[in-house]
Design an enzyme around this catalytic site. Structure first.
Site, mmCIF file in Angstrom:
data_model
loop_
_atom_site.group_PDB
_atom_site.id
_atom_site.type_symbol
_atom_site.label_atom_id
_atom_site.label_comp_id
_atom_site.label_asym_id
_atom_site.label_seq_id
_atom_site.Cartn_x
_atom_site.Cartn_y
_atom_site.Cartn_z
ATOM 1 N N SER A 143 14.717 207.429 91.138
ATOM 2 C CA SER A 143 14.382 206.199 90.779
ATOM 3 C C SER A 143 12.996 206.474 90.044
ATOM 4 C CB SER A 143 13.952 205.154 91.756
ATOM 5 O OG SER A 143 13.667 204.477 90.961
ATOM 6 N N TYR A 156 13.279 200.614 99.678
ATOM 7 C CA TYR A 156 13.766 201.170 98.179
ATOM 8 C C TYR A 156 12.634 202.027 97.857
ATOM 9 C CZ TYR A 156 15.887 201.705 93.664
ATOM 10 O OH TYR A 156 17.583 201.941 92.419
#
Length: 251
Positions: A143, A156
């Site tokens: 990510s 996250y």
């Protein structure tokens, strides 16, 4: 004529391959002539199932809840009993947003469990036969938050930072055995997870201004890079986190 980019006839496992970026990856692999096992809670969109059948591609869905630690080993054992897996794509993930001081520990644990623990577990299960036979491709989905901290997404960010470091760690162990372990770090993607952002004219414009390519990404952008990393053309690429972000990190 054979090509280093040709992966037709191989077999892949894609976690979370039924929607969003995972569906883009599944579609790209099918288009490249790869048989795909999709591991997800819900089946892929009917359109991709029909398209695979029309094109003579093999697409198999296995219902799986990655939060169940015992389920993945059972399923992997069944799949590997029938055939070799050449390509593993760890795409499945989840997200929860809370200010750090209010982040419920059970929510933090759930994000880490699905986004990081299950990735390592899948790498163990499907990577072991790859190491033994001396070839295989593992592609993890990282990510932008593998590089940046984000806001209200501490779990996250921690999980995706972990995916990046896990990718490098496995590279160091498995590259000598001919197994490539790399990761793709998507930028801002026009997927279901970001529907609210895309629909917000103020926030969407703020994001767009920082993307040199002047558009949000999509599943096809990620799928095409996954096909490249799965091919022989990427044989000397090991331990890399490849940003597919329209230039976001460069700005």
């Amino acid at each position: 004529m054979s090509s280093a980019f040709d992966i037709a006839g191989q077999t892949a496992v894609v976690t979370g391959g039924g929607r969003g970026l995972g569906l883009g990856i599944t579609t790209a692999l099918l288009d490249a002539g790869v048989a795909v096992h999709v591991l997800s809670r819900r089946p892929p969109d009917e359109r991709i199932i029909e398209q695979a059948a029309e094109n003579g591609r093999r697409l198999v869905h296995h219902e799986l809840d990655l939060s169940d630690r015992a389920a993945l080993p059972r399923l992997a054992e069944r799949i590997l009993a029938d055939e070799e897996i050449d390509i593993l794509v760890n795409n499945a993930g989840t997200q929860e947003r809370h200010p750090a001081v209010e982040f419920p520990l059970e929510s933090f644990d759930r994000v880490i469990d699905i986004n990081l623990r299950s990735v390592f577990q899948a790498c163990q299960l499907f990577g072991a036969p790859m190491v033994e036979r001396g070839r295989g491709k593992i592609i993890n989905i990282a990510s932008m938050l593998s590089f940046q901290g984000g806001l209200n997404v501490s779990a996250y960010a921690a999980s995706k930072g972990g995916v990046a470091q896990l990718t490098k760690a496995l590279c160091n162990e498995w590259a000598p055995s001919g197994v490539n372990v790399n990761a793709i770090a998507p930028g801002y993607m026009d997927t279901e997870m970001n529907t609210a952002l895309v629909a917000d004219p103020v926030r969407s414009e703020q994001i767009m201004v920082r993307i040199p390519a002047a558009r949000w990404g999509n599943g096809e952008d990620i799928g095409n890079v996954a096909v490249f990393l799965a091919s022989g053309a990427a044989d000397y690429i090991h331990g890399q986190i490849i940003a597919v972000d329209g230039g976001w990190l460069a700005r």
